[in-house]
Enzyme design. Structure first.
Site, short mmCIF file in Angstrom:
data_model
loop_
_atom_site.label_atom_id
_atom_site.label_comp_id
_atom_site.label_asym_id
_atom_site.label_seq_id
_atom_site.Cartn_x
_atom_site.Cartn_y
_atom_site.Cartn_z
N LYS A 42 -4.83 14.01 -6.23
CA LYS A 42 -3.67 13.99 -7.14
C LYS A 42 -4.16 14.29 -8.56
CE LYS A 42 -0.33 10.90 -6.80
NZ LYS A 42 0.29 9.54 -6.75
O1 G3P Z 1 3.86 7.75 -6.90
C1 G3P Z 1 4.24 7.61 -8.27
C2 G3P Z 1 4.93 6.32 -8.43
O2 G3P Z 1 4.08 5.31 -7.96
C3 G3P Z 1 5.41 5.98 -9.79
O3 G3P Z 1 6.34 4.99 -9.58
O4 G3P Z 1 7.58 2.97 -10.05
O5 G3P Z 1 5.62 3.54 -11.47
O6 G3P Z 1 7.70 4.87 -11.63
P1 G3P Z 1 6.84 4.05 -10.75
#
Ligand code: G3P
Length: 223
Positions: free
Chosen positions: A85
């Protein structure tokens, strides 16, 4: 359609792998930080649970050179099929191009705008990960953004898949899929919420009561 689990919690991965037909697991430095565990032993344990399922691991270097070295360390320890990633900024695009020329699998991440996804696809990314909820938090329509990316990829025949991420409710997940996401990654509680609710419980309880009223405690295989 593919579903991935966005966590590094080993017991959760073990449990949800037995329930859902998961394509794999996605992680990022924030998700890993929650586990307070050594980086490679944790990811190797996850690899052991998911076998040859997809594992997405983020690099954190500031330069292409650093990220390339990190990617090599990741695939050396976790297998060549591990997705690297890479954040979709300029240094990240340079890194994606270099990684693809050397046969790595690449997921472009931290995507807040369709143009990042477009440029990551041109750089060769296998997946692009638009951040649905974070876009909504910025008053950007996440559904429209995913739809725009899907339209661009279809129009130009790009093989890059859309791996929509960052969901804070199941409605967002369905919106992303309806807008053209090929894949979603979500936390365990999002998956549970999609199938467990009082109406479902009520229906199951009604069926059980009718069964018991008719056949008692016997099971189908005892009849
Ligand atoms: O995979 C990306 C994700 O984990 C981000 O999520 O909840 O931090 O916006 P969040």
């Amino acid at each position: 359609m593919e579903i991935l689990l966005d966590t590094a919690h080993v017991e959760t991965i073990r449990k949800y792998s037995s329930i859902y037909n998961l394509t794999g697991v996605t992680t990022n430095p924030t998700i890993l930080a929650r586990e307070k565990a050594e980086f490679f032993p944790l990811l190797q344990e996850i690899r052991g649970i998911i076998g040859d399922g997809q594992l997405h691991v983020q690099v954190t270097g500031n330069t292409c050179e650093e990220m390339m070295k990190e990617a090599e360390a990741v695939t050396d320890r976790l297998g060549k099929e591990t997705y690297i990633k890479v954040p979709a900024n300029e240094e990240g695009l340079k890194t994606m191009k270099a990684l693809k020329s050397r046969g790595f699998l690449v997921t472009a991440t931290a995507i807040y705008m369709p143009q990042q996804a477009m440029l990551a696809s041109v750089a060769g990314a296998d997946y692009v990960a638009p951040y649905f909820n974070r876009m909504n938090n910025m008053n950007v329509d996440g559904r429209q953004a995913v739809q725009d990316i899907a339209t661009l990829f279809r129009h130009f025949g790009r093989r890059t898949k859309i791996l929509a991420a960052s969901f804070h409710n199941t409605y967002q997940i369905m919106e992303a899929l309806m807008a053209g996401a090929d894949t979603v990654t979500a936390s365990a509680d999002m998956f549970t919420t999609m199938v467990e609710n009082p109406s479902v419980d009520g229906a199951i309880a009604d069926f059980r009561r009718d069964w018991t009223d008719t056949y008692g405690d016997r099971r189908i295989y005892e009849l």
